[in-house]
Design an enzyme around this catalytic site. Structure first.
Site, PDB file in Angstrom:
ATOM      1  CB  SER A  54     -24.856  12.995  -2.298  1.00 49.92           C
ATOM      2  OG  SER A  54     -24.939  11.636  -2.647  1.00 49.92           O
ATOM      3  CE1 TYR A 106     -29.703  12.778  -0.377  1.00 51.80           C
ATOM      4  CE2 TYR A 106     -28.444  11.326  -1.810  1.00 51.80           C
ATOM      5  CZ  TYR A 106     -28.525  12.132  -0.692  1.00 51.80           C
ATOM      6  OH  TYR A 106     -27.427  12.297   0.106  1.00 51.80           O
TER       7      TYR A 106
END
Length: 333
Positions: free
Chosen positions: A127, A152
């Site tokens: 990501s 995350y």
């Protein structure tokens, strides 16, 4: 090829499965169909691909070690695309255990299955969030990413380090892809463009964080899938000593690539584009920056283009128009 796609009922996984089936690959999909967002949407995606002769689906959680071991014992794969994960920066603030289970334990199970089976190439979703507090724009895979600002992001960076270790120790060819704000038809309802659309059509008020001073590198889903497929067909090889010192390359058969549109869009421009596609004005409310968020993202895709001859190009107006058309059709609005 015979390919395993984890997260096959998810947004990117679903589109990837369709692309692989169209080109003649044999695909096994797995997904746990959790309720992070509406399960009915995941089931609707599956209905688009189930029943095709070269596709098989298993409902299982990649964090279930025994189930994953049995899957790799049952079937043999040329390549694995790991797209299963617990997504979302903000949700990681309130439910961190979900990220540990799926993104760390689950990814470890995927790595171990690939090692035992000597899979020819593991491609996995990372990501743009890994860039965290990095303020150098555009984001380059060769920049240090040592300061994630959400759990995350930390789990995604951990995935990159775990995959590199398996590539180094066991010779497992692995490529991590840092996705930048993926959007499009069949997307995730927790993403801003999706929730904004829902609120505009319902007459609700949209919160604009950081008082609207945000920019995002929106990347259309077809561009993401094209990048994944091209990378999947190019398993990395071991590099020479010149690779040391960069997070993007290694002596091991391991690579990292950004996949982004490289054209950040200001939130005000994005809202105008969405309003135009919907034919309605939005009611907005300015709010402060949320923890874990960043003001601007922008991908340097030089390495991706050099390796594959491809870079994302879909303009935001074209992509949003396609999403809105799908949304109106799917929800009957």
């Amino acid at each position: 090829m015979k390919i395993l796609v984890t997260g096959a009922a998810g947004f990117i996984g679903f589109h990837l499965v369709r692309a692989l089936l169209r080109r003649g690959d044999e695909v096994t999909g797995v997904d746990n169909l959790n309720d992070y967002y509406e399960v009915s949407l995941k089931q609707a995606r599956l209905r688009q691909i189930e029943g095709q002769p070269r596709f098989r689906f298993h409902r299982l959680d990649i964090a279930d070690r025994l189930a994953m071991k049995e899957l790799f014992a049952l079937e043999w794969f040329d390549a694995v695309a790991n797209l299963a994960a617990q997504p979302g920066v903000r949700h990681s603030l309130v439910n961190p255990s979900a990220y540990v289970d799926s993104n760390l334990v689950g990814f470890g199970n995927v790595l171990e299955g690939c090692r035992q089976q000597q899979v020819k190439h593991l491609v996995f979703a990372s990501s743009s969030s890994v860039y965290g507090a990095n303020n150098r724009i555009p984001y380059s895979e060769h920049d240090a990413v040592d300061h994630p600002i959400s759990l995350y992001a930390a789990t995604k960076r951990a995935n990159e380090l775990m995959a590199h270790t398996y590539a180094h120790l066991y010779g497992l060819p692995a490529t991590g892809l840092r996705f930048f704000t993926v959007y499009g038809p069949w997307g995730r309802p927790d993403m801003a463009y999706f929730s904004f659309t829902r609120k505009i059509l319902a007459g609700g008020t949209i919160p604009l964080f950081n008082r609207g001073d945000m920019m995002r590198d929106f990347t259309y889903i077809d561009d993401i899938v094209e990048g994944v497929v091209r990378v999947m067909d190019r398993a990395p090889e071991r590099s020479g000593p010149e690779a040391l010192g960069s997070p993007a390359t290694a002596l091991a058969p391991f690579r990292l690539y950004n996949i982004g549109n490289s054209q950040p869009v200001a939130l005000a421009q994005f809202m105008e584009t969405l309003e135009s596609a919907l034919g309605r004005k939005a009611m907005t409310e300015l709010q402060p920056m949320q923890p874990g968020d960043v003001e601007k993202t922008c991908a340097d895709t030089t390495d991706l283009e050099r390796a594959t001859g491809f870079r994302p190009r879909t303009p935001i107006a074209e992509g949003i128009a396609k999403f809105v058309a799908w949304y109106r059709s799917y929800y009957g609005q």
